[in-house]
Design a protein around this motif. Structure first.
Motif, PDB file in Angstrom:
ATOM      1  N   SER A 107      -3.490 -14.364 -25.733  1.00 36.23           N
ATOM      2  CA  SER A 107      -4.777 -14.734 -26.326  1.00 36.23           C
ATOM      3  C   SER A 107      -5.089 -13.916 -27.581  1.00 36.23           C
ATOM      4  O   SER A 107      -5.879 -14.348 -28.423  1.00 36.23           O
ATOM      5  CB  SER A 107      -5.903 -14.553 -25.302  1.00 36.23           C
ATOM      6  OG  SER A 107      -5.976 -13.211 -24.849  1.00 36.23           O
ATOM      7  N   GLU A 108      -4.456 -12.746 -27.728  1.00 42.08           N
ATOM      8  CA  GLU A 108      -4.685 -11.903 -28.905  1.00 42.08           C
ATOM      9  C   GLU A 108      -4.160 -12.563 -30.184  1.00 42.08           C
ATOM     10  O   GLU A 108      -4.568 -12.209 -31.284  1.00 42.08           O
ATOM     11  CB  GLU A 108      -4.006 -10.542 -28.713  1.00 42.08           C
ATOM     12  CG  GLU A 108      -4.600  -9.701 -27.582  1.00 42.08           C
ATOM     13  CD  GLU A 108      -3.809  -8.437 -27.324  1.00 42.08           C
ATOM     14  OE1 GLU A 108      -2.775  -8.233 -28.004  1.00 42.08           O
ATOM     15  OE2 GLU A 108      -4.209  -7.650 -26.441  1.00 42.08           O
ATOM     16  N   HIS A 109      -3.262 -13.519 -30.026  1.00 36.74           N
ATOM     17  CA  HIS A 109      -2.672 -14.192 -31.197  1.00 36.74           C
ATOM     18  C   HIS A 109      -3.526 -15.360 -31.699  1.00 36.74           C
ATOM     19  O   HIS A 109      -3.430 -15.745 -32.868  1.00 36.74           O
ATOM     20  CB  HIS A 109      -1.271 -14.701 -30.837  1.00 36.74           C
ATOM     21  CG  HIS A 109      -0.536 -15.351 -31.975  1.00 36.74           C
ATOM     22  ND1 HIS A 109      -0.070 -14.649 -33.068  1.00 36.74           N
ATOM     23  CD2 HIS A 109      -0.194 -16.656 -32.198  1.00 36.74           C
ATOM     24  CE1 HIS A 109       0.537 -15.472 -33.904  1.00 36.74           C
ATOM     25  NE2 HIS A 109       0.469 -16.699 -33.405  1.00 36.74           N
ATOM     26  N   ILE A 110      -4.356 -15.917 -30.815  1.00 43.61           N
ATOM     27  CA  ILE A 110      -5.123 -17.115 -31.149  1.00 43.61           C
ATOM     28  C   ILE A 110      -6.058 -16.835 -32.327  1.00 43.61           C
ATOM     29  O   ILE A 110      -6.830 -15.880 -32.323  1.00 43.61           O
ATOM     30  CB  ILE A 110      -5.958 -17.602 -29.946  1.00 43.61           C
ATOM     31  CG1 ILE A 110      -5.059 -17.806 -28.718  1.00 43.61           C
ATOM     32  CG2 ILE A 110      -6.704 -18.893 -30.292  1.00 43.61           C
ATOM     33  CD1 ILE A 110      -3.923 -18.763 -28.930  1.00 43.61           C
ATOM     34  N   GLY A 111      -5.952 -17.676 -33.355  1.00 42.37           N
ATOM     35  CA  GLY A 111      -6.797 -17.540 -34.532  1.00 42.37           C
ATOM     36  C   GLY A 111      -6.160 -16.767 -35.669  1.00 42.37           C
ATOM     37  O   GLY A 111      -6.675 -16.763 -36.780  1.00 42.37           O
ATOM     38  N   ARG A 112      -5.039 -16.112 -35.394  1.00 41.37           N
ATOM     39  CA  ARG A 112      -4.398 -15.320 -36.442  1.00 41.37           C
ATOM     40  C   ARG A 112      -3.719 -16.215 -37.477  1.00 41.37           C
ATOM     41  O   ARG A 112      -3.787 -15.951 -38.676  1.00 41.37           O
ATOM     42  CB  ARG A 112      -3.369 -14.374 -35.809  1.00 41.37           C
ATOM     43  CG  ARG A 112      -2.798 -13.358 -36.775  1.00 41.37           C
ATOM     44  CD  ARG A 112      -2.182 -12.182 -36.044  1.00 41.37           C
ATOM     45  NE  ARG A 112      -1.734 -11.154 -36.973  1.00 41.37           N
ATOM     46  CZ  ARG A 112      -1.328  -9.949 -36.596  1.00 41.37           C
ATOM     47  NH1 ARG A 112      -1.318  -9.624 -35.313  1.00 41.37           N
ATOM     48  NH2 ARG A 112      -0.928  -9.059 -37.495  1.00 41.37           N
ATOM     49  N   ARG A 134     -14.911 -30.958 -24.863  1.00 39.87           N
ATOM     50  CA  ARG A 134     -15.129 -29.529 -24.620  1.00 39.87           C
ATOM     51  C   ARG A 134     -13.916 -28.717 -25.077  1.00 39.87           C
ATOM     52  O   ARG A 134     -14.055 -27.653 -25.692  1.00 39.87           O
ATOM     53  CB  ARG A 134     -15.392 -29.262 -23.131  1.00 39.87           C
ATOM     54  CG  ARG A 134     -16.795 -29.591 -22.674  1.00 39.87           C
ATOM     55  CD  ARG A 134     -17.070 -29.003 -21.293  1.00 39.87           C
ATOM     56  NE  ARG A 134     -16.104 -29.428 -20.297  1.00 39.87           N
ATOM     57  CZ  ARG A 134     -16.175 -30.567 -19.624  1.00 39.87           C
ATOM     58  NH1 ARG A 134     -17.163 -31.413 -19.851  1.00 39.87           N
ATOM     59  NH2 ARG A 134     -15.265 -30.874 -18.713  1.00 39.87           N
ATOM     60  N   LYS A 135     -12.732 -29.211 -24.752  1.00 44.13           N
ATOM     61  CA  LYS A 135     -11.506 -28.525 -25.159  1.00 44.13           C
ATOM     62  C   LYS A 135     -11.433 -28.425 -26.684  1.00 44.13           C
ATOM     63  O   LYS A 135     -11.029 -27.391 -27.232  1.00 44.13           O
ATOM     64  CB  LYS A 135     -10.285 -29.289 -24.619  1.00 44.13           C
ATOM     65  CG  LYS A 135      -8.954 -28.665 -24.991  1.00 44.13           C
ATOM     66  CD  LYS A 135      -7.797 -29.509 -24.471  1.00 44.13           C
ATOM     67  CE  LYS A 135      -6.462 -28.939 -24.927  1.00 44.13           C
ATOM     68  NZ  LYS A 135      -5.313 -29.777 -24.471  1.00 44.13           N
ATOM     69  N   PHE A 136     -11.847 -29.474 -27.359  1.00 43.72           N
ATOM     70  CA  PHE A 136     -11.851 -29.496 -28.827  1.00 43.72           C
ATOM     71  C   PHE A 136     -12.779 -28.417 -29.382  1.00 43.72           C
ATOM     72  O   PHE A 136     -12.405 -27.635 -30.260  1.00 43.72           O
ATOM     73  CB  PHE A 136     -12.293 -30.882 -29.297  1.00 43.72           C
ATOM     74  CG  PHE A 136     -12.507 -30.996 -30.780  1.00 43.72           C
ATOM     75  CD1 PHE A 136     -11.439 -30.952 -31.656  1.00 43.72           C
ATOM     76  CD2 PHE A 136     -13.794 -31.164 -31.297  1.00 43.72           C
ATOM     77  CE1 PHE A 136     -11.643 -31.058 -33.031  1.00 43.72           C
ATOM     78  CE2 PHE A 136     -14.002 -31.271 -32.654  1.00 43.72           C
ATOM     79  CZ  PHE A 136     -12.918 -31.217 -33.529  1.00 43.72           C
ATOM     80  N   ILE A 137     -14.003 -28.348 -28.852  1.00 47.01           N
ATOM     81  CA  ILE A 137     -14.973 -27.334 -29.290  1.00 47.01           C
ATOM     82  C   ILE A 137     -14.443 -25.932 -28.999  1.00 47.01           C
ATOM     83  O   ILE A 137     -14.501 -25.034 -29.860  1.00 47.01           O
ATOM     84  CB  ILE A 137     -16.322 -27.546 -28.575  1.00 47.01           C
ATOM     85  CG1 ILE A 137     -16.919 -28.894 -28.943  1.00 47.01           C
ATOM     86  CG2 ILE A 137     -17.301 -26.420 -28.934  1.00 47.01           C
ATOM     87  CD1 ILE A 137     -18.065 -29.321 -28.038  1.00 47.01           C
ATOM     88  N   ASP A 138     -13.912 -25.748 -27.791  1.00 52.72           N
ATOM     89  CA  ASP A 138     -13.425 -24.428 -27.387  1.00 52.72           C
ATOM     90  C   ASP A 138     -12.248 -23.970 -28.243  1.00 52.72           C
ATOM     91  O   ASP A 138     -12.111 -22.777 -28.536  1.00 52.72           O
ATOM     92  CB  ASP A 138     -13.026 -24.438 -25.912  1.00 52.72           C
ATOM     93  CG  ASP A 138     -14.220 -24.569 -24.975  1.00 52.72           C
ATOM     94  OD1 ASP A 138     -15.341 -24.230 -25.406  1.00 52.72           O
ATOM     95  OD2 ASP A 138     -14.044 -25.022 -23.831  1.00 52.72           O
ATOM     96  N   THR A 139     -11.389 -24.908 -28.633  1.00 49.85           N
ATOM     97  CA  THR A 139     -10.239 -24.556 -29.471  1.00 49.85           C
ATOM     98  C   THR A 139     -10.689 -24.002 -30.815  1.00 49.85           C
ATOM     99  O   THR A 139     -10.127 -23.022 -31.319  1.00 49.85           O
ATOM    100  CB  THR A 139      -9.335 -25.787 -29.684  1.00 49.85           C
ATOM    101  OG1 THR A 139      -8.822 -26.226 -28.429  1.00 49.85           O
ATOM    102  CG2 THR A 139      -8.166 -25.456 -30.599  1.00 49.85           C
TER     103      THR A 139
END
Length: 360
Positions: A107-112, A134-139
């Motif tokens: 999860s530390e990689h998400i958004g990098r 919901r999955k779309f918003i959360d992503t």
């Protein structure tokens, strides 16, 4: 700027071993169905999200008849090299690293290294159940705010614990009241936080989506999108207490942010009942481009945009409007697949952009 310069795939999907170098910001990938176009896009997505866009199980991504797989991407982020490596060992142990440093938590990689995918089955975002939205918003929010991702992970764990307690109570004929109260308080704490962040985010995001819809469709179809949540009716802890009997009967938690949804209307009617195929596809692209623009604004650089088989989804005018915006008005890297080489060349040539063509 974020740009993928090179990728290598070993035992990933239909690729036994292959390497690709990308020399332009716009990359067209053409080939017959089954040639590996979508798999190549998914490999790029995988390096951004530590998982496939299309499958939940890593084992499903392994080349048929082999064990384990390896993906490696050479990125350039604001002129700084970023080497990303993902390895799935023969024993199904997964490793993920950046510049030689292995992550303890994926999860530390998400958004990098953010990216946005638009694929054929995404129409479920418009016509499918609330889980898809919901999955779309959360992503999106998970790529912007690491704390949001952690709160979401914690909420999901507590929700599972509460549901297990409800099932156990049904089997045994009684419930541990003290434990239920603790779980209610914990779930409400995380749920209220998530609700607040979604509310703050969706105010501007849904307005941006409406603007993109009008741009892609070329007209105003009176499309309105709103956020719907149980928590709009009161504090979550109180709602959990009031839904206790219903939850006990159904053996699951019936209220909370895991029930949130986006409600889309055209005029006063439900959008998915009234909209044409073209209007549904325009809304899908509007949502995805709003995601792309939001990430660009938040990150300070353009995410990678992955467009899989988009020419089958929009008519020529809508397609020209879309490509004109993503390929010429913005500085991000774009990957586009198509089964027809001439159509791909024609569309990209019509907007006058330099591009690289890869034939599979």
């Amino acid at each position: 700027m974020l740009q993928l310069q090179q990728i290598s795939l070993v035992q990933f999907r239909n690729y036994a071993s292959q390497q690709f170098a990308f020399t332009e910001k716009v990359v067209g990938i053409c080939g017959l169905n089954g040639s590996g176009k979508t798999n190549l896009l998914d490999a790029i997505y995988y390096l951004g999200f530590t998982k496939s866009y299309f499958t939940r199980s890593d084992s499903q991504n392994v080349h048929h008849g082999t064990e384990g797989m390896r993906l490696q991407g050479e990125f350039l982020l604001n002129d700084e090299p970023q080497q990303v490596v993902s390895i799935l060992r023969e024993n199904n142990r997964k490793e993920f690293s950046i510049n030689g440093s292995e992550y303890k938590k994926f999860s530390e990689h998400i958004g990098r290294l953010p990216c946005v995918m638009i694929a054929p089955d995404d129409i479920a975002l418009i016509i499918g159940g609330s889980e898809e939205r919901r999955k779309f918003i959360d992503t999106i929010l998970s790529q912007i705010d690491r704390e949001y991702l952690q709160q979401l992970i914690d909420y999901t764990k507590i929700l599972q614990q509460r549901n297990s307690l409800l099932k156990q109570a049904n089997e045994q004929g009684n419930i541990n009241e003290a434990l239920l109260q603790i779980l209610n308080e914990q779930l409400a704490h995380n749920g209220e936080w998530i609700y607040k962040q979604r509310s703050l985010f969706l105010g501007s995001f849904l307005q941006l989506t409406s603007e993109f819809y009008t741009r892609i469709a070329g007209k105003d179809d009176m499309v309105a999108i709103s956020y719907e949540s149980n928590l709009q009716n009161g504090a979550m802890l109180q709602l959990l207490q009031s839904s206790r009997q219903k939850d006990m009967v159904l053996q699951r938690t019936t209220i909370g942010v895991h029930k949130d949804d986006l409600i889309v209307k055209m005029g006063e009617r439900p959008f998915k009942n009234e909209a044409s195929q073209g209007q549904r596809k325009s809304l899908l692209f509007a949502l995805k481009l709003a995601e792309w623009q939001t990430l660009k604004t938040q990150k300070g650089f353009s995410p990678i945009l992955l467009l899989d088989d988009v020419f089958e989804k929009l008519d020529e005018e809508r397609m020209h409007n879309l490509l004109g915006w993503v390929c010429t008005d913005n500085g991000g890297q774009v990957f586009i697949t198509d089964t027809h080489k001439e159509r791909l060349q024609g569309q990209l040539g019509a907007i006058g952009v330099a591009y690289q063509l890869i034939e599979l």
